[in-house]
Design an enzyme around this catalytic site. Structure first.
Site, PDB file in Angstrom:
ATOM      1  N   ASP A   1       0.850  -1.314  -0.100  1.00  0.00           N
ATOM      2  CA  ASP A   1       0.053  -0.089  -0.006  1.00  0.00           C
ATOM      3  C   ASP A   1       0.914   1.254   0.053  1.00  0.00           C
ATOM      4  OD1 ASP A   1      -2.543   1.375   0.501  1.00  0.00           O
ATOM      5  OD2 ASP A   1      -1.661   1.691   2.451  1.00  0.00           O
TER       6      ASP A   1
ATOM      7  N   ASP B   1      -1.546  -0.723   6.092  1.00  0.00           N
ATOM      8  CA  ASP B   1      -1.925  -0.027   7.225  1.00  0.00           C
ATOM      9  C   ASP B   1      -3.247   0.372   7.697  1.00  0.00           C
ATOM     10  OD1 ASP B   1      -2.045   2.035   5.260  1.00  0.00           O
ATOM     11  OD2 ASP B   1      -2.530   3.459   6.960  1.00  0.00           O
TER      12      ASP B   1
ATOM     13  N   ASP C   1      -0.077   5.317   0.884  1.00  0.00           N
ATOM     14  CA  ASP C   1      -0.475   6.438   1.754  1.00  0.00           C
ATOM     15  C   ASP C   1      -0.612   5.591   3.320  1.00  0.00           C
ATOM     16  OD1 ASP C   1      -0.679   7.897  -0.312  1.00  0.00           O
ATOM     17  OD2 ASP C   1      -2.749   8.412  -0.111  1.00  0.00           O
TER      18      ASP C   1
END
Length: 260
Positions: free
Chosen positions: A11, A199, A13
């Protein structure tokens, strides 16, 4: 096609990119180590092909494919994404064919245009323009009530369109997740071990599909609850945040390669 010891799916951001600055400098040592071993680093994001292509080039990762628009499509290696791909055009056509009362409360990126997207999402004019150059999916704002949203989603499902609710946008596509695309890419490299880093809750499928998943700390996000894989060691959590945590979790994997 080369056969690396593992593939990294990540991922962006809050994971590889810092939440505030969008920088990745703390992860450079790990990225450089992966490059030395010719280990693919696959960016996986809700961003569009043009957004990913630009970022991938800056990071020196253009030799690898990427997962775009939350898994609705793939961006091949060394390839800029086409603007307004056929899937996107078909999505827009299906939207316009809906009864007016169902269609009216949904304002997609194609309705908002770059100026509207820039205002709503807080993007620069250039960033909003790239976010609107879509190939596979259509995010949008829903201005109706829950009942009319359910009817809208049901009508689209009858036409083969999937709707997924994110933090702000309702995103329409013809299906596909980050996890689906992981298997597709791994097959290109003779299916080596898959390592995934994320996250947020929308990274859960990717983390659980991987042979080894790393949850990267992000105090600004919703966070992930304890996952079953943590009990077996298949999923682990970083102690550091963002790209520092990314570097923290990848470095031991590189050390194991050096030792062997």
């Amino acid at each position: 096609m080369q056969h690396p010891p593992f593939i990294v799916f990540t991922d962006l951001d809050g994971t590889l990119l810092d939440h505030a600055s969008y920088g990745w400098d703390p992860a450079r040592p790990a990225l450089e180590g992966l490059a030395r071993h010719a280990i693919p680093v696959i960016l996986a994001s809700s961003k569009t092909g043009p957004e990913i292509a630009a970022l991938r080039a800056r990071m020196g990762l253009s030799r690898w494919p990427a997962i775009v628009e939350n898994g609705a499509g793939l961006l091949p290696a060394e390839t800029p994404a086409p603007a307004l791909g056929p899937d996107y055009q078909r999505l827009r056509a299906l939207l316009e064919d809906l009864p007016a009362e169902l269609r009216a409360p949904f304002r997609g990126f194609g309705d908002l245009g770059p100026d509207g997207v820039a205002e709503d999402a807080g993007l620069s004019p250039e960033g909003a323009a790239m976010a609107c150059r879509r190939s596979f999916s259509e995010p949008g704002l829903w201005d109706g009530d829950a009942g009319s949203e359910a009817a809208f989603i049901a009508a689209l499902a009858e036409r083969g369109v999937t709707a997924r609710r994110g933090g702000r946008y309702l995103t329409l596509s013809f299906g596909g997740t980050k996890a689906d695309r992981m298997a597709e890419i791994a097959a290109q490299y003779d299916a080596p071990r898959m390592v995934a880093l994320g996250d947020a809750p929308n990274d859960r499928e990717m983390l659980e599909t991987a042979d080894l998943g790393f949850i990267i700390g992000n105090p600004h996000g919703t966070g992930l609850p304890p996952l079953p894989g943590e009990a077996t060691g298949q999923i682990r959590r970083s102690t550091k945040m963002g790209p520092e945590g990314w570097n923290e979790m990848i470095q031991p994997l590189l050390s194991n390669l050096t030792e062997t």
